[in-house]
Scaffold this motif. Structure first.
Motif, short mmCIF file in Angstrom:
data_model
loop_
_atom_site.label_atom_id
_atom_site.label_comp_id
_atom_site.label_asym_id
_atom_site.label_seq_id
_atom_site.Cartn_x
_atom_site.Cartn_y
_atom_site.Cartn_z
N MET A 1 39.10 13.69 -5.76
CA MET A 1 38.38 12.58 -6.22
C MET A 1 38.64 11.48 -5.42
O MET A 1 39.52 10.81 -5.55
CB MET A 1 39.09 12.23 -7.41
CG MET A 1 38.60 12.45 -8.44
SD MET A 1 37.56 12.00 -9.02
CE MET A 1 36.88 11.09 -8.36
N MET A 2 37.95 11.41 -4.76
CA MET A 2 38.65 10.98 -3.63
C MET A 2 38.01 9.80 -3.04
O MET A 2 37.33 9.87 -2.12
CB MET A 2 38.65 12.08 -2.66
CG MET A 2 38.84 13.38 -3.37
SD MET A 2 40.36 13.68 -3.93
CE MET A 2 40.56 14.70 -5.02
N HIS A 3 38.23 8.82 -3.52
CA HIS A 3 37.63 7.61 -2.98
C HIS A 3 38.51 6.57 -3.40
O HIS A 3 39.41 6.76 -4.12
CB HIS A 3 36.32 7.31 -3.55
CG HIS A 3 36.22 8.38 -4.38
ND1 HIS A 3 37.11 8.67 -5.24
CD2 HIS A 3 35.70 9.54 -4.26
CE1 HIS A 3 37.03 9.85 -5.66
NE2 HIS A 3 36.22 10.39 -5.08
N LEU A 4 38.10 5.42 -2.97
CA LEU A 4 38.99 4.32 -2.87
C LEU A 4 39.12 3.51 -4.10
O LEU A 4 38.52 3.77 -5.12
CB LEU A 4 38.47 3.46 -1.78
CG LEU A 4 39.06 3.84 -0.47
CD1 LEU A 4 40.26 3.11 -0.23
CD2 LEU A 4 39.19 5.26 -0.32
N CYS A 281 45.33 6.30 3.85
CA CYS A 281 46.41 6.70 2.94
C CYS A 281 45.85 7.32 1.66
O CYS A 281 46.34 8.35 1.20
CB CYS A 281 47.28 5.49 2.58
SG CYS A 281 48.36 4.92 3.89
N HIS A 282 44.85 6.68 1.07
CA HIS A 282 44.34 7.14 -0.23
C HIS A 282 43.70 8.53 -0.12
O HIS A 282 43.99 9.43 -0.90
CB HIS A 282 43.33 6.12 -0.78
CG HIS A 282 42.76 6.47 -2.12
ND1 HIS A 282 43.14 5.84 -3.28
CD2 HIS A 282 41.84 7.39 -2.50
CE1 HIS A 282 42.48 6.36 -4.31
NE2 HIS A 282 41.67 7.30 -3.86
N GLU A 283 42.84 8.69 0.86
CA GLU A 283 42.13 9.97 1.01
C GLU A 283 42.98 11.02 1.71
O GLU A 283 42.81 12.21 1.48
CB GLU A 283 40.83 9.78 1.81
CG GLU A 283 39.93 8.66 1.34
CD GLU A 283 39.28 8.95 0.01
OE1 GLU A 283 39.31 10.10 -0.45
OE2 GLU A 283 38.75 8.00 -0.59
N GLY A 287 47.94 10.54 0.25
CA GLY A 287 47.07 10.59 -0.93
C GLY A 287 46.45 11.95 -1.20
O GLY A 287 47.13 12.98 -1.15
N HIS A 288 45.14 11.93 -1.45
CA HIS A 288 44.49 13.13 -1.98
C HIS A 288 44.69 14.41 -1.16
O HIS A 288 44.89 15.48 -1.70
CB HIS A 288 42.98 12.90 -2.11
CG HIS A 288 42.64 11.88 -3.14
ND1 HIS A 288 43.23 11.85 -4.38
CD2 HIS A 288 41.74 10.87 -3.13
CE1 HIS A 288 42.72 10.85 -5.08
NE2 HIS A 288 41.82 10.24 -4.36
N HIS A 289 44.60 14.28 0.15
CA HIS A 289 44.75 15.48 0.98
C HIS A 289 46.13 16.10 0.76
O HIS A 289 46.25 17.31 0.52
CB HIS A 289 44.52 15.12 2.45
CG HIS A 289 44.77 16.25 3.40
ND1 HIS A 289 43.98 17.38 3.44
CD2 HIS A 289 45.76 16.45 4.32
CE1 HIS A 289 44.46 18.22 4.37
NE2 HIS A 289 45.54 17.68 4.90
N ALA A 321 46.02 11.94 -9.78
CA ALA A 321 45.46 11.99 -8.42
C ALA A 321 45.14 10.59 -7.90
O ALA A 321 45.55 10.22 -6.80
CB ALA A 321 44.21 12.86 -8.39
N GLU A 322 44.43 9.80 -8.70
CA GLU A 322 44.05 8.46 -8.23
C GLU A 322 45.24 7.52 -8.20
O GLU A 322 45.38 6.69 -7.31
CB GLU A 322 42.94 7.87 -9.11
CG GLU A 322 41.65 8.68 -9.16
CD GLU A 322 40.96 8.83 -7.82
OE1 GLU A 322 41.41 8.23 -6.82
OE2 GLU A 322 39.96 9.56 -7.77
N GLY A 323 46.10 7.66 -9.20
CA GLY A 323 47.26 6.78 -9.27
C GLY A 323 48.21 7.00 -8.10
O GLY A 323 48.70 6.04 -7.49
N ASN A 422 41.65 5.15 -14.03
CA ASN A 422 42.56 6.01 -13.26
C ASN A 422 43.07 5.35 -11.99
O ASN A 422 44.17 5.67 -11.53
CB ASN A 422 41.87 7.34 -12.91
CG ASN A 422 41.62 8.16 -14.16
OD1 ASN A 422 42.40 8.11 -15.11
ND2 ASN A 422 40.53 8.91 -14.18
N TYR A 423 42.28 4.43 -11.44
CA TYR A 423 42.69 3.81 -10.17
C TYR A 423 43.80 2.78 -10.36
O TYR A 423 44.87 2.89 -9.77
CB TYR A 423 41.49 3.14 -9.51
CG TYR A 423 40.41 4.12 -9.14
CD1 TYR A 423 40.46 4.80 -7.93
CD2 TYR A 423 39.34 4.39 -9.99
CE1 TYR A 423 39.49 5.70 -7.57
CE2 TYR A 423 38.36 5.29 -9.64
CZ TYR A 423 38.43 5.95 -8.43
OH TYR A 423 37.47 6.85 -8.09
N ASN A 424 43.54 1.78 -11.20
CA ASN A 424 44.54 0.71 -11.29
C ASN A 424 45.62 1.00 -12.33
O ASN A 424 46.81 0.86 -12.06
CB ASN A 424 43.90 -0.66 -11.49
CG ASN A 424 42.93 -0.70 -12.65
OD1 ASN A 424 42.73 0.29 -13.36
ND2 ASN A 424 42.30 -1.84 -12.84
ZN LIG Z 1 40.45 8.76 -4.99
#
Ligand SMILES: [Zn+2]
Length: 479
Positions: A1-4, A281-283, A287-289, A321-323, A422-424
């Protein structure tokens, strides 16, 4: 889920769609499971421990397969539900052919939930075995909530986020954002609204299109080398980067299995220089990878835990995942290191004046403190307290979203609803958990080891909270 990140600084991310298994995926997956069983059978010394452990494992594996098939079945009714799948292709083919009605799915899920409850491991079982059981039970509970929603149940924002993501975001009033807005007002003098002045300011930090690849390459190299100093990854891990247009998200990680991802970067809108490290970093790293690679390696291949071959989007897994993907930016690049890297490497690569680095990041740090305004707009909108226009106005006024980004964000909320937490909130919960275990900014070694441990194990969002107060948003900024 992979975005910023959910910030007014980026296009709003869109959750991933179905990921098709790589052609050779099944072969290696079977090998992984076979290898594990063989290893277990040749163990002689701990045979008396091994037999009940294997029995527990086999029992859970059977339940896990039923769970994976259910997730794939829900995917037939909800195109966004299956975010990634790289288990046996035949299971998906069967789900497509069967197209089980939602009503049947609800009763199957209820039956499976009972079977999982009855398979609770003994208290003497190791921590990972306990976590596996709790995680599978809770993921299934969220599946049942999603099936209920697809069948017409209407949940309020907080009820939904609790049911699907195992967490509830704190509430805020307009006054909570006033102090930050006043500080920004003073930092960004001039004519026009604060949002438009912020836009004008940011436009000085756009990466020119012809420098984009060089800047991203440098950012990815920086994130990867920092990550590899602390986390061992399979030698074959890799991802490719593609530049695309015509998307509603800013970037996207498609995990393919076999330790491979494809990361897409959308160039529809100008990309600001801070997005390079955030995105890399995030993707990517850590991060996700990295998260997906470690789950595949440690849980699916080494242990044969088949539930990790599927990733249901609307589930507690997404908060983790997002956190972790968002917190991973700070782990890889603590503020001082980040500023140094931006000044020395990325600003010059983007043709920007390195002398403006600190000023830019000071403003971004303030804007980042407004991120919970996005949750608030979504909560009020989903609860029917404001309409789409009201939600966009709120985002502009309290979150500093420009009108096009606010409009895009409202569309995202129509589709993904409480996913926004999920992000913040995810980042703040992950930060609270890791820092409570000694992984503070002052102890980077420990921070990395706790981070690696978290993304290698099935841990639920509610188990991250040291106490409920730790869920209060920490207006700590990214650099
Ligand atoms: Zn993401």
């Amino acid at each position: 889920m992979m975005h910023l990140l959910i910030t007014p600084n980026s296009q709003f991310p869109t959750p991933k769609k179905l990921v098709v298994a790589a052609p050779n995926r099944l072969g290696s997956w079977v090998l992984g499971v076979g290898g594990y069983r063989l290893a277990a059978m040749t163990g002689v010394l701990a045979l008396s421990v091994l037999i009940p452990a294997r029995a527990q494992d086999n029992r859970m594996n059977t339940l896990a397969e039923r769970y994976v098939r259910l997730v794939l079945a829900v995917g037939q009714h909800d195109a966004d539900y299956v975010d990634a799948y790289y288990g046996p292709p035949a299971w998906r083919t069967e789900a497509e052919a069967a197209k089980v009605p939602l009503s049947d799915m609800a009763s199957r899920a209820a039956t499976l939930a009972q079977a999982i409850a009855a398979a609770k491991p003994p208290v003497t079982a190791d921590e990972l075995t306990q976590l596996r059981h709790q995680y599978l039970a809770r993921q299934l509970e969220s599946l049942r909530a999603r099936v209920s929603m697809l069948s017409g149940t209407k949940l309020r924002f907080d009820e939904e986020s609790k049911a699907l993501y195992d967490a509830v975001a704190p509430t805020h009033s307009e006054a909570d954002f006033a102090k930050v807005l006043a500080q920004l007002d003073a930092k960004l003098p001039g004519q026009g609204t604060l949002v438009s002045r912020y836009d004008t300011f940011r436009n000085r930090f756009v990466i020119p299109r012809d420098r984009l690849e060089a800047v991203f390459k440098a950012a990815i190299d920086g994130c990867r080398s920092r990550t590899l100093e602390h986390i061992t990854l399979p030698a074959s891990e890799a991802f490719t980067v593609e530049y695309v247009t015509g998307k509603s998200w800013s970037a996207y990680n498609w995990y393919k299995g076999n330790y491979r991802s494809v990361i897409q970067v959308n160039t529809d809108l100008p990309i600001y220089v801070d997005r390079a490290v955030d995105l890399a970093c995030h993707e990517g790293y850590p991060g996700h990878h990295v998260y997906n690679v470690l789950l595949e390696k440690n849980l699916l291949r080494d242990r044969g835990w088949v539930e990790f071959s599927v990733y249901p989007l609307f589930s507690p897994q997404s908060l983790i995942a997002e956190g972790t993907a968002n917190y991973g930016i700070e782990v890889a690049f603590p503020r001082a290191e980040r500023l140094d890297f931006e000044r020395r490497v990325l600003f010059p690569a983007a043709g920007l004046d390195p002398a403006t680095t600190t000023q830019y990041y000071d403003v971004l740090a303030l804007v980042d403190q407004l991120s919970y305004a996005g949750n608030e707009a979504a909560r009020r909108y989903i609860n029917g307290e404001i309409d789409a226009k009201g939600a966009a106005d709120w985002l502009e006024k309290y979150g500093l979203y420009s009108p096009p980004r606010a409009e895009q964000r409202v569309r995202f909320t129509d589709q993904y609803r409480s996913y926004v937490i999920n992000y913040n909130l995810g980042k703040d919960m992950v930060a609270g958990y890791i820092e409570s275990r000694g992984g503070t900014a002052a102890n980077t070694q420990r921070r990395w080891s706790e981070f690696a441990r978290l993304i290698s194990s099935p841990r639920l969002p509610s188990s991250l909270a040291v106490n409920p107060k730790s869920q209060v948003p920490n207006p700590k900024s990214k650099p």
